[in-house]
Design a protein around this motif. Sequence first.
Motif, short mmCIF file in Angstrom:
data_model
loop_
_atom_site.label_atom_id
_atom_site.label_comp_id
_atom_site.label_asym_id
_atom_site.label_seq_id
_atom_site.Cartn_x
_atom_site.Cartn_y
_atom_site.Cartn_z
N SER A 82 0.61 -1.10 0.14
CA SER A 82 -0.18 0.07 0.07
C SER A 82 0.67 1.54 0.04
CB SER A 82 -0.81 0.00 1.22
OG SER A 82 -1.82 -0.97 1.22
N THR A 83 1.86 1.42 0.76
CA THR A 83 2.63 2.34 0.95
C THR A 83 4.26 2.42 0.86
OG1 THR A 83 0.93 3.06 2.63
CG2 THR A 83 2.91 4.48 2.76
N ILE A 84 4.75 3.44 0.33
CA ILE A 84 6.23 3.38 0.52
C ILE A 84 6.67 4.46 1.49
CG2 ILE A 84 8.27 4.29 -0.45
CD1 ILE A 84 7.36 3.47 -3.37
N LYS A 85 7.31 4.06 2.67
CA LYS A 85 7.72 5.04 3.62
C LYS A 85 9.26 5.40 3.54
CE LYS A 85 5.85 2.30 7.03
NZ LYS A 85 5.63 2.03 8.42
N ALA A 86 9.59 6.72 3.72
CA ALA A 86 11.00 6.94 3.43
C ALA A 86 11.56 7.68 4.76
CB ALA A 86 11.04 7.70 2.25
N ALA A 87 12.95 7.53 4.88
CA ALA A 87 13.60 8.13 6.16
C ALA A 87 15.11 8.33 5.70
CB ALA A 87 13.34 7.26 7.56
N THR A 88 15.68 9.34 6.38
CA THR A 88 17.16 9.15 6.45
C THR A 88 17.59 8.58 7.91
OG1 THR A 88 16.97 11.39 7.08
CG2 THR A 88 17.39 11.11 4.85
N ALA A 89 19.02 8.19 8.02
CA ALA A 89 19.45 7.68 9.18
C ALA A 89 21.01 7.81 9.09
CB ALA A 89 19.09 5.95 9.24
N THR A 90 21.41 7.98 10.24
CA THR A 90 22.57 8.51 10.61
C THR A 90 23.22 7.25 11.56
OG1 THR A 90 22.08 10.01 12.32
CG2 THR A 90 22.84 10.85 10.26
#
Length: 300
Positions: free
Chosen positions: A10-18
């Motif tokens: 249903s969904t694409i979730k996106a984030a950045t990570a350090t």
Amino acid sequence: MITCFDIGGSTIKAATATSPEALTMLGRVPTPHHDFMAFAAAIAEWVKIGGAPEGAPVAISVTGVVDPASGVVTCANIACIDGLDLAQALSARLDRPVLVANDADCFVLAEAGIGAGQGHRVVFGVILGTGVGGGLVVNGAIHQGAGGLAGEWGHGPVAATEAGSPPIAIPRLPCGCGQSGCVDTVGGARGLERLYAHLGGGEASSREIIAAWQAGDALAARTLECQIDLLAGPLALTVNVVGPDIVPVGGGLGSVAPLVTALDEAVRRRILRRLDRPLVVPAGIAEPGLVGAAILGLSQ
């Protein structure tokens, strides 16, 4: 900094990570099902918005099976990536390394890294969502197995044909994998609904059945008793074979703490190892797909 994604039907979730503990959510969009160019464009747009340095990897948790030998994804929910070497195809489009892993593998990687399995050498993660899934992490790394199918304890015709006390006959239901009698057919949310209907309760959602169980309804309690009985045997066998230190449980039913506690007690009665502490425990990570993808990407 890397960009990580959790991609479902249903969904694409996106984030950045350090780091696995430091995720910055970017947002979410509907998953394009039939147009790979639109799918790739959505990934590219979030990479651009996130501002990860040139050449920084993209890490993806995705529904479906990822063959570790070929990279080919088998995904019935997203037709445009089914049969595709997704990492290679996206890497060519984004001009940066792309890593892709199954969502259940990312779940257990997250739990082993910073969740309920932190500090344990062997972690077997269980998904009790719409159906039943799982994954295995040993010494901090995903055990992929041939074909990318390691951890799939929900499939194979191993579900018992009776359950509960006194026992009631359980039909060998057809499974989406092509077999019948799989744990997946009786073990997840849809399985709970099937069992409730089989016991005479008619149509009800898993949430309604759980709420009725917690309110003391006898038929709902009987249904949960049967489901836990059906799950505990195959999971105990898996524990005996794999030898995990801890078994975190995720998915919608995994968020029901009394259910997980009852399953833990039933499994520990059936395994060879004697434990005076919980073995099957609730998951500890709120966004396991993104965290698991972050761990995967940052390890590179």
